[in-house]
Design an enzyme around this catalytic site. Sequence first.
Site, PDB file in Angstrom:
ATOM      1  N   MET A  55       0.839  -1.205   0.000  1.00 46.32           N
ATOM      2  CA  MET A  55       0.000   0.000   0.000  1.00 46.32           C
ATOM      3  C   MET A  55       0.877   1.260   0.000  1.00 46.32           C
ATOM      4  SD  MET A  55      -3.419  -0.970   2.025  1.00 46.32           S
ATOM      5  CE  MET A  55      -2.820  -0.694   3.671  1.00 46.32           C
TER       6      MET A  55
ATOM      7  N   ALA B 108       4.020   4.061   0.856  1.00 46.68           N
ATOM      8  CA  ALA B 108       4.749   4.606   2.009  1.00 46.68           C
ATOM      9  C   ALA B 108       5.819   3.583   2.397  1.00 46.68           C
ATOM     10  CB  ALA B 108       3.826   4.942   3.172  1.00 46.68           C
ATOM     11  N   LEU B 109       6.647   3.284   1.409  1.00 42.32           N
ATOM     12  CA  LEU B 109       7.549   2.139   1.525  1.00 42.32           C
ATOM     13  C   LEU B 109       8.675   2.369   2.524  1.00 42.32           C
ATOM     14  CD1 LEU B 109       7.871   1.098  -2.237  1.00 42.32           C
ATOM     15  CD2 LEU B 109       6.220   0.328  -0.524  1.00 42.32           C
TER      16      LEU B 109
ATOM     17  N   GLY C 119      11.327  -2.742   5.141  1.00 42.14           N
ATOM     18  CA  GLY C 119      10.592  -4.008   5.230  1.00 42.14           C
ATOM     19  C   GLY C 119      10.036  -4.380   3.855  1.00 42.14           C
ATOM     20  N   HIS C 120       9.418  -3.411   3.179  1.00 42.66           N
ATOM     21  CA  HIS C 120       8.916  -3.666   1.824  1.00 42.66           C
ATOM     22  C   HIS C 120      10.077  -4.040   0.889  1.00 42.66           C
ATOM     23  CE1 HIS C 120       5.716  -0.674   3.224  1.00 42.66           C
ATOM     24  NE2 HIS C 120       4.998  -1.718   2.897  1.00 42.66           N
TER      25      HIS C 120
ATOM     26  N   GLN D 244     -10.392  -2.673   2.234  1.00 43.79           N
ATOM     27  CA  GLN D 244      -9.870  -3.354   3.426  1.00 43.79           C
ATOM     28  C   GLN D 244      -9.797  -2.434   4.632  1.00 43.79           C
ATOM     29  OE1 GLN D 244      -6.005  -4.296   1.472  1.00 43.79           O
ATOM     30  NE2 GLN D 244      -5.122  -3.884   3.480  1.00 43.79           N
TER      31      GLN D 244
ATOM     32  N   LYS E 259       5.087  -9.771   9.458  1.00 41.28           N
ATOM     33  CA  LYS E 259       4.580  -8.756  10.392  1.00 41.28           C
ATOM     34  C   LYS E 259       3.053  -8.845  10.427  1.00 41.28           C
ATOM     35  CE  LYS E 259       3.525  -4.687   9.987  1.00 41.28           C
ATOM     36  NZ  LYS E 259       2.689  -3.567  10.365  1.00 41.28           N
TER      37      LYS E 259
ATOM     38  N   SER F 169       6.795  -0.230   9.797  1.00 37.01           N
ATOM     39  CA  SER F 169       5.422  -0.138   9.318  1.00 37.01           C
ATOM     40  C   SER F 169       5.206   1.242   8.709  1.00 37.01           C
ATOM     41  CB  SER F 169       4.449  -0.330  10.487  1.00 37.01           C
ATOM     42  OG  SER F 169       3.142   0.071  10.098  1.00 37.01           O
TER      43      SER F 169
ATOM     44  N   ARG G 102       2.669   2.873   9.006  1.00 40.48           N
ATOM     45  CA  ARG G 102       1.934   3.654  10.007  1.00 40.48           C
ATOM     46  C   ARG G 102       2.865   4.307  11.026  1.00 40.48           C
ATOM     47  NH1 ARG G 102      -2.230  -0.264   8.956  1.00 40.48           N
ATOM     48  NH2 ARG G 102      -4.175   0.835   8.505  1.00 40.48           N
TER      49      ARG G 102
HETATM   50  P1  AMP Z   1       1.595  -2.878   3.474  1.00 38.84           P
HETATM   51  O1  AMP Z   1       2.112  -1.850   2.512  1.00 38.84           O
HETATM   52  O2  AMP Z   1       1.621  -2.436   4.895  1.00 38.84           O
HETATM   53  O3  AMP Z   1       0.271  -3.461   3.034  1.00 38.84           O
HETATM   54  O4  AMP Z   1       2.626  -4.078   3.415  1.00 38.84           O
HETATM   55  C1  AMP Z   1       2.965  -4.684   2.213  1.00 38.84           C
HETATM   56  C2  AMP Z   1       3.740  -5.946   2.487  1.00 38.84           C
HETATM   57  O5  AMP Z   1       4.925  -5.618   3.207  1.00 38.84           O
HETATM   58  C3  AMP Z   1       2.960  -6.919   3.373  1.00 38.84           C
HETATM   59  O6  AMP Z   1       3.201  -8.245   2.921  1.00 38.84           O
HETATM   60  C4  AMP Z   1       3.549  -6.682   4.730  1.00 38.84           C
HETATM   61  O7  AMP Z   1       3.464  -7.799   5.581  1.00 38.84           O
HETATM   62  C5  AMP Z   1       4.998  -6.408   4.366  1.00 38.84           C
HETATM   63  N1  AMP Z   1       5.648  -5.706   5.470  1.00 38.84           N
HETATM   64  C6  AMP Z   1       5.209  -4.593   6.092  1.00 38.84           C
HETATM   65  N2  AMP Z   1       6.029  -4.272   7.112  1.00 38.84           N
HETATM   66  C7  AMP Z   1       7.016  -5.209   7.125  1.00 38.84           C
HETATM   67  C8  AMP Z   1       8.163  -5.445   7.940  1.00 38.84           C
HETATM   68  N3  AMP Z   1       8.458  -4.646   8.971  1.00 38.84           N
HETATM   69  N4  AMP Z   1       8.946  -6.502   7.657  1.00 38.84           N
HETATM   70  C9  AMP Z   1       8.639  -7.339   6.622  1.00 38.84           C
HETATM   71  N5  AMP Z   1       7.590  -7.168   5.806  1.00 38.84           N
HETATM   72  C10 AMP Z   1       6.780  -6.130   6.059  1.00 38.84           C
END
Ligand code: AMP
Length: 277
Positions: free
Chosen positions: A30, A32-33, A36-37, A61, A149, A185, A187
């Site tokens: 989503m 705001a990378l 982790g991404h 969602q 996560k 995150s 967030r």
């Molecule tokens: P999001 O943009 O929050 O929907 O996350 C996209 C993907 O990145 C999802 O599969 C998350 O689980 C993964 N993700 C988010 N934060 C982390 C993190 N700290 N470590 C590993 N993967 C992450």
Amino acid sequence: MRIISRKTELEALISDFRSQGKTIGFVPTMGALHQGHLSLVAQSKAGTDVTVCSIFVNPTQFNDPADLQRYPRTPDKDAAMLEQAGCDVLFMPAVEEVYPEKDTRTFDFGRLGQVLDGAARPGHFNGVGQVLSILFAMVQPDKAYFGLKDYQQVQIVKRLVQLLHLPVQIVPCDILREPDGLAMSSRNALLGAEERAVAAFIPAIMQEAKQIYNDQGLEASEQYVQQAVAAHPLMKLDYYKICDRDTLEEQTRKSDNAIALIAVFVGKIRLIDNLFL
Ligand code: AMP
């Protein structure tokens, strides 16, 4: 890196890759990378020929309109980070491109969809199922990479793939953390300085709770977390549960297949984390 917003353009590109016999790795996000991404992108690059990343803040969602509205959006920075990381294709569709009409499908994920975030955020996982079934159809990945996560999400996605008989392998990826232990995150960017400092207690509390679980058992661990979170005025516990890693069934006594999952409000921002016990 190709940046694409239209479904037809993506599909043409994917069919080109396929005709060249290339395998496709997919990293749905989503935006705001953060690192982790990018760790998912790195794993995709290592495991497949072509890496496609999507950035789409999926409205279906979000059960809380305020959460959707304040969700951080940094598309230019995200594109630069993905380029730097060696991502091949960035797909950034508009809402109408993904949902030309209202998606009324419902998915039955069984218990997996009812507990934890399924209970705390009604409709959330159904929205995840909707968007991923659409994105999987567009990208046709051989492998898709998801962060642990969002542990429950990984279980849900595996179930979705079973339910829809999709030929995609789901690859769970380790959690990346900030130096103070806070799980990365998007967030986290919404936290004020004081809130950010307090958020670092979450992983610390989880580690301590694991120790207590192993020394004194499940109930002592739960009591500790409730007290420890309540001790910080900026934090409010949404849930702390010890579950079976596979079924997410809540455990009543110690087992060797347990995971602790937590959701905490820090100010208005809801953060989640988990730890294998
Ligand atoms: P999001 O943009 O929050 O929907 O996350 C996209 C993907 O990145 C999802 O599969 C998350 O689980 C993964 N993700 C988010 N934060 C982390 C993190 N700290 N470590 C590993 N993967 C992450």
